[in-house]
Structure formats: structure tokens, C-alpha cells
Motif scaffolding. Structure first.
Motif, short mmCIF file in Angstrom:
data_model
loop_
_atom_site.label_atom_id
_atom_site.label_comp_id
_atom_site.label_asym_id
_atom_site.label_seq_id
_atom_site.Cartn_x
_atom_site.Cartn_y
_atom_site.Cartn_z
N ILE A 1 0.84 -1.21 0.00
CA ILE A 1 0.00 0.00 0.00
C ILE A 1 0.88 1.25 0.00
N ILE A 2 1.92 1.26 0.83
CA ILE A 2 2.81 2.42 0.89
C ILE A 2 3.56 2.58 -0.43
N ALA A 3 3.96 1.47 -1.05
CA ALA A 3 4.65 1.54 -2.34
C ALA A 3 3.75 2.14 -3.42
N LYS A 4 2.47 1.77 -3.43
CA LYS A 4 1.53 2.38 -4.37
C LYS A 4 1.37 3.88 -4.12
N GLU A 5 1.38 4.25 -2.86
CA GLU A 5 1.31 5.68 -2.53
C GLU A 5 2.52 6.44 -3.06
N VAL A 6 3.71 5.86 -2.91
CA VAL A 6 4.93 6.51 -3.42
C VAL A 6 4.88 6.65 -4.94
N PHE A 7 4.46 5.60 -5.62
CA PHE A 7 4.37 5.67 -7.09
C PHE A 7 3.33 6.70 -7.52
N ASN A 8 2.25 6.82 -6.78
CA ASN A 8 1.23 7.83 -7.09
C ASN A 8 1.79 9.24 -6.93
N TRP A 9 2.60 9.46 -5.87
CA TRP A 9 3.25 10.75 -5.68
C TRP A 9 4.18 11.06 -6.85
N LEU A 10 4.95 10.08 -7.29
CA LEU A 10 5.88 10.30 -8.40
C LEU A 10 5.17 10.60 -9.71
N GLU A 11 4.04 9.96 -9.93
CA GLU A 11 3.31 10.14 -11.19
C GLU A 11 2.61 11.49 -11.27
N HIS A 12 2.08 11.98 -10.16
CA HIS A 12 1.23 13.17 -10.18
C HIS A 12 1.96 14.42 -9.66
N SER A 13 3.28 14.37 -9.54
CA SER A 13 4.04 15.53 -9.07
C SER A 13 4.89 16.06 -10.22
#
Length: 295
Positions: free
Chosen positions: A74-86
Motif C-alpha cells: 500500500i505504501i509503495a503504491k502511494e509513493v508511485f502515485n506521488w511520483l506520477e502526479h508531481s
């Protein structure tokens, strides 16, 4: 009697022989190696004891398996989401720092719409594995932190982090492109998008204006030559005396030379025409002379 006992029996006497060590102090923790013969004797005389029987245990040791925790996913998906939308991602090395100073940094970055995060290397590797962000994994070997922003506030980020010597910039991601520290710093010195667009429009307008100027250059020069020639004619008639530059005079001389050539060509053509007419008239005159005697 008591005097004799004190003088003979109770009186201390110095020994005749006194032993003294010349080898220095004895080190009990690191004793010197004994002589070979003595060491062999001590090795032979050491007792040999029977080994105790192994303890019987009913429990088996559990084998360690690399199981992935669902919370880590779950935390890894959150990190990837931050990288994609920043639009801006900054990676920093974090030296030892107190929690109070870290809280102040979080507040200062939050006021500029910048999010401060800290993740482990295992989480980062799990998030960027087999993606376009896989190249940032070596930057997370030591203690680190990462910041995210939906805007490209590079100058603001560098201005805030300069006040914190514990945060050292390693690199960043801008518009899905990995930048080094120097490239990230140079990007902060660039103007914003509106200023760059205005500069580009001015360059295009300059090129268009220069093209029009080049196309009209010959026409303008011809009009100027005619204007100078007209002013020179007026000055010769006495009505006006305008000042003529050296270049204008040279242009006028060229024009006059061309006119003289044209007149010479016209004169030569007129002379040729007259000579041709004279040749045509001569045979007619001879015919008239030959006809008169017959009458």
C-alpha cells in the motif's frame, strides 16, 4: 636478661641475599609463551572430557522467507502515485537533525504547497521496480528524505533548503525527467514559462520584420535615388540648393553615365536608319536619270 633478648632475638637483621627481577612487570592477561618442552608437557597432560549429549528439542526452527507485507504494498503504491502526479520531485540526503528543526522544515515547505516525506529503501525499490523511475534507487542508500510538489517551485525549494545545512540536494525529477544536482540548480535560474513565451514571440516578430525590411530594401533605395536626382535638378534651376551626400553624388554619376550610354545608343541607331534610307534613295534616282533620255 631482657636486654639480651631484645638485642639478640628481637632485633631485625637485613638479609644477606636479596632476589630482584630484571624482566619487568608480568602481564597476566597476555602471558609469554612457555618453552617448547614445557608447552609439550602441558599439552600432553591436559585432561580429555566426554562431550555432553545433544539436547533434544521438540520445536523446529522456522525458515526465514521473504514475504511481502501487504501494508508495504500500500505504501509503495502511494509513493508511485506521488511520483506520477508531481511535477517536481526533490531527493535530499538528511544528516542527523532534531525533530523540532524537522518540524519547522515541514511547516515551511507545507506553506509553499510542498510535501515532505520519508520512506525506506525497501519501499522505494518496491514502488519504482520495472518503471521509468528505477534510476533513482541508488540515491536512497543512506538516510534520505523526498519532497513532492504539483508545481515547479524549484527556486522556492532551494531558498528554503539553503537555510538547513542538514539537507543536501542529490537530484530531482522535473516533468518526468531525472536531473542531477547541477541541472536542478540551473533550472531554478531559468525564467518562468510566460517570460520564455514572450521572448520567443519577440524573436519571431524580429525575424518577420527583418524579412520585410530586406524585401523593401531595393525599392527604398531606388526611391531615395530618384528623390536625390529630383532635388539635384531643382538645385540646378536655382529654386533650391539641398545638400547632397557623397553616396548620392556617386549614384547620380552612375545614373548620368547610364543616360549618356542610352543617348549614344539612340544616336547610333538613328544614324544607321538614316544611312539605310540614303541607300534606298540612290537606286531610285539612277532609274529616273536613265528614263529621261528615252523621252
Amino acid at each position: 636478661m631482657s636486654y639480651l633478648v631484645k638485642q639478640v632475638l628481637l632485633q631485625s637483621r637485613t638479609p644477606l641475599v636479596q632476589f630482584q627481577r630484571f624482566r619487568g612487570k608480568i602481564n597476566i592477561q597476555r602471558p609469554q609463551k612457555p618453552h617448547y618442552e614445557r608447552a609439550r608437557v602441558t599439552a600432553v597432560t591436559q585432561p580429555i572430557y566426554d562431550k555432553p549429549p545433544p539436547e533434544k528439542n521438540c520445536f523446529k526452527k522456522a525458515l526465514k522467507t521473504d514475504t511481502i507485507n501487504p501494508y508495504d504494498k500500500i505504501i509503495a503504491k502511494e509513493v508511485f502515485n506521488w511520483l506520477e502526479h508531481s511535477k517536481m520531485v526533490g531527493i535530499f540526503h538528511l544528516n542527523p537533525i532534531s525533530e523540532d528543526e524537522l518540524f519547522k522544515i515541514r511547516v515551511a515547505l507545507h506553506r509553499q504547497n510542498i510535501t515532505f516525506k520519508r520512506y525506506g529503501k525497501k519501499i522505494i525499490k518496491m514502488a519504482v521496480d520495472n518503471t521509468k523511475y528505477e534510476a533513482i534507487v541508488p540515491l536512497f542508500d543512506s538516510n534520505h528524505c523526498i519532497v513532492f510538489s504539483p508545481e515547479q517551485n524549484v527556486a522556492t525549494l532551494i531558498k528554503i533548503t539553503r537555510k538547513v545545512p542538514q539537507m543536501l540536494l542529490l537530484g530531482g525529477i522535473l516533468e518526468n525527467r531525472l536531473l542531477s544536482r547541477n541541472e536542478f540548480m540551473n533550472f531554478a535560474n531559468l525564467p518562468n514559462l510566460q517570460v520564455a513565451q514572450a521572448q520567443f514571440v519577440s524573436v519571431l516578430n524580429m525575424a518577420a520584420g527583418q524579412l520585410v525590411q530586406n524585401l523593401e530594401a531595393h525599392q527604398n533605395s531606388f526611391v531615395n535615388i530618384l528623390d536625390v536626382y529630383a532635388k539635384q535638378g531643382v538645385s540646378e534651376s536655382g529654386d533650391a540648393t539641398p545638400e547632397v551626400s557623397v553616396e548620392a553624388a556617386s549614384m547620380e554619376a552612375e545614373i548620368s553615365a547610364k543616360e549618356s550610354k542610352i543617348t549614344e545608343v539612340k544616336d547610333s541607331t538613328s544614324a544607321d536608319e538614316e544611312s539605310a534610307k540614303l541607300k534606298d534613295d540612290k537606286p531610285s534616282s539612277k532609274k529616273s536619270d536613265s528614263e529621261e533620255p528615252k523621252e
